[in-house]
Design an enzyme around this catalytic site. Structure first.
Site, mmCIF file in Angstrom:
data_model
loop_
_atom_site.group_PDB
_atom_site.id
_atom_site.type_symbol
_atom_site.label_atom_id
_atom_site.label_comp_id
_atom_site.label_asym_id
_atom_site.label_seq_id
_atom_site.Cartn_x
_atom_site.Cartn_y
_atom_site.Cartn_z
ATOM 1 N N HIS A 123 -5.601 3.678 -1.680
ATOM 2 C CA HIS A 123 -6.929 4.059 -1.181
ATOM 3 C C HIS A 123 -7.224 5.463 -1.680
ATOM 4 O O HIS A 123 -6.591 6.425 -1.248
ATOM 5 C CB HIS A 123 -6.910 4.014 0.354
ATOM 6 N N ASN B 157 0.856 -1.188 0.000
ATOM 7 C CA ASN B 157 0.000 0.000 0.000
ATOM 8 C C ASN B 157 0.901 1.249 0.000
ATOM 9 O O ASN B 157 1.668 1.466 0.938
ATOM 10 C CB ASN B 157 -0.908 -0.026 1.240
ATOM 11 N N ARG C 173 -6.944 13.013 0.598
ATOM 12 C CA ARG C 173 -5.861 13.498 1.492
ATOM 13 C C ARG C 173 -4.490 12.978 1.066
ATOM 14 O O ARG C 173 -3.488 13.574 1.375
ATOM 15 C CB ARG C 173 -6.145 13.144 2.940
ATOM 16 N N HIS D 150 1.881 1.219 6.049
ATOM 17 C CA HIS D 150 2.598 2.170 6.893
ATOM 18 C C HIS D 150 3.990 1.697 7.304
ATOM 19 O O HIS D 150 4.966 2.453 7.225
ATOM 20 C CB HIS D 150 1.751 2.485 8.133
ATOM 21 N N GLU E 167 -8.673 0.537 -3.079
ATOM 22 C CA GLU E 167 -9.526 0.606 -1.887
ATOM 23 C C GLU E 167 -10.381 1.857 -2.010
ATOM 24 O O GLU E 167 -9.876 2.933 -2.350
ATOM 25 C CB GLU E 167 -8.677 0.774 -0.623
ATOM 26 N N GLU F 97 -11.351 -9.006 3.048
ATOM 27 C CA GLU F 97 -10.060 -8.698 3.646
ATOM 28 C C GLU F 97 -10.296 -8.612 5.148
ATOM 29 O O GLU F 97 -11.073 -7.768 5.615
ATOM 30 C CB GLU F 97 -9.492 -7.374 3.123
ATOM 31 N N ARG G 288 3.334 18.931 1.133
ATOM 32 C CA ARG G 288 3.793 20.159 0.488
ATOM 33 C C ARG G 288 3.023 20.487 -0.784
ATOM 34 O O ARG G 288 3.360 21.431 -1.484
ATOM 35 C CB ARG G 288 5.284 20.011 0.125
ATOM 36 N N ASP H 154 -0.077 4.481 -0.188
ATOM 37 C CA ASP H 154 -0.773 5.732 0.175
ATOM 38 C C ASP H 154 0.151 6.764 0.810
ATOM 39 O O ASP H 154 0.045 7.964 0.539
ATOM 40 C CB ASP H 154 -1.880 5.454 1.210
ATOM 41 N N HIS H 155 1.039 6.279 1.704
ATOM 42 C CA HIS H 155 1.790 7.261 2.492
ATOM 43 C C HIS H 155 2.976 7.872 1.735
ATOM 44 O O HIS H 155 3.568 8.838 2.204
ATOM 45 C CB HIS H 155 2.173 6.691 3.848
ATOM 46 N N HIS I 206 -3.983 -4.311 7.726
ATOM 47 C CA HIS I 206 -4.118 -3.165 8.625
ATOM 48 C C HIS I 206 -3.277 -3.357 9.879
ATOM 49 O O HIS I 206 -3.495 -4.284 10.643
ATOM 50 C CB HIS I 206 -5.564 -2.860 9.021
ATOM 51 N N ARG J 207 -9.307 8.229 -1.227
ATOM 52 C CA ARG J 207 -10.280 8.686 -0.230
ATOM 53 C C ARG J 207 -11.115 9.809 -0.802
ATOM 54 O O ARG J 207 -10.663 10.579 -1.653
ATOM 55 C CB ARG J 207 -9.553 9.164 1.035
ATOM 56 N N THR K 65 -8.366 3.933 8.348
ATOM 57 C CA THR K 65 -9.595 3.139 8.406
ATOM 58 C C THR K 65 -9.681 2.463 9.775
ATOM 59 O O THR K 65 -8.805 1.688 10.137
ATOM 60 C CB THR K 65 -9.570 2.072 7.294
#
Ligand code: PXP
Length: 240
Positions: A44, A8, A50, A215, A71, A152, A19, A10-11, A192, A46, A102
């Site tokens: 994901h 994943n 974000r 993460h 996702e 999942e 920025r 996302d981060h 998760h 969202r 989540t």
């Protein structure tokens, strides 16, 4: 069959959005993850955008060579995007604007009709659907009724268990949930809160197919690089 790893990313986008610039690019991170052995890429999108942006999902659809797992919340807007982009599968997740991540699984039992409609719309277009749920027999049975191909299992409670005894208890709940789901004809993924330190027992659950992990991999990648972070997660999954 060996359990697969969906990375994943996302981060990576979270850092970029801090920025509102163009770096780091999650599309580049996906390439590196795949070269390091990722079996799939998960993002994901969202409602509040974000981290991952529409542009990312569109480009990833063109560049990802493994499989792309999108996702998303079960909303009209997201279903339209999924039908246009056609990810390899969609994972439906609950979404609240104020949450940091989540927080719990979908309450499938409470919205069976809506989720059945969304699942049918996606699966009729050739996009398999996975429902992100707690390992609760009522939610598993509702997922069967909704006719999703996958679930999942939410591993958050296992990951956050305050001691080894409670963690073993949560592991047993996940193991039983996986067994029930498989016996009911569902395919089973999990994710998760998984880390390099807690992933192996989850990877050993019989019948589990794919783990979606974000993460902890991005955190390590910041320090040691993406390639090494993904390779080390593949090893941690194998218990090495
Ligand atoms: N699976 C689902 C359905 C998620 O929503 C998330 C978090 O976005 C993950 C897996 C990955 O969780 P983590 O970032 O804690 O590894």
């Amino acid at each position: 069959m060996e359990i697969t790893l969906g990375v994943n990313i996302d981060h990576v986008a979270t850092i970029r959005q801090a920025r509102r610039t163009v770096e780091p690019d999650p599309v580049q991170a996906a390439v590196l993850a795949e070269l390091a052995g990722a079996d799939g890429i998960t993002v994901h999108l969202r409602e509040d955008r974000r981290h991952i942006q529409d542009r990312d999902v569109r480009l990833l659809r063109q560049t990802v060579r493994t499989h792309l797992n999108l996702e998303m919340a079960a909303t009209k807007e997201m279903v339209a995007i999924a039908l246009e982009i056609k990810p390899n599968y969609v994972t439906l997740v609950p979404e609240r604007r104020e949450e940091v991540t989540t927080e719990g699984g979908l309450n499938v039992a409470a919205q069976e009709r809506h989720l059945a409609e969304v699942t049918d719309a996606l699966q009729s277009a050739g996009i398999p659907v996975s429902l992100f749920i707690d390992a609760d027999p009522a939610q598993i049975e509702a997922s069967v009724k909704v006719k999703a191909q996958f679930i999942e299992l939410h591993t958050g409670r296992y990951a956050e268990a305050p001691n080894a005894t409670l963690q073993q208890k949560e592991l047993a709940v996940l193991t039983q949930g996986c067994e029930l789901a498989r016996a009911s004809g569902l395919r089973v993924n999990a994710g998760h809160g998984l880390t390099y330190w807690n992933v192996h027992p989850i990877a050993c659950i019989p019948g589990m197919e794919e783990l979606n992990i974000g993460h902890t991999i991005i955190s390590r990648a910041v320090l040691v690089g993406f390639d090494r972070a993904v390779r080390e997660m593949k090893q941690a999954i194998r218990g090495l």
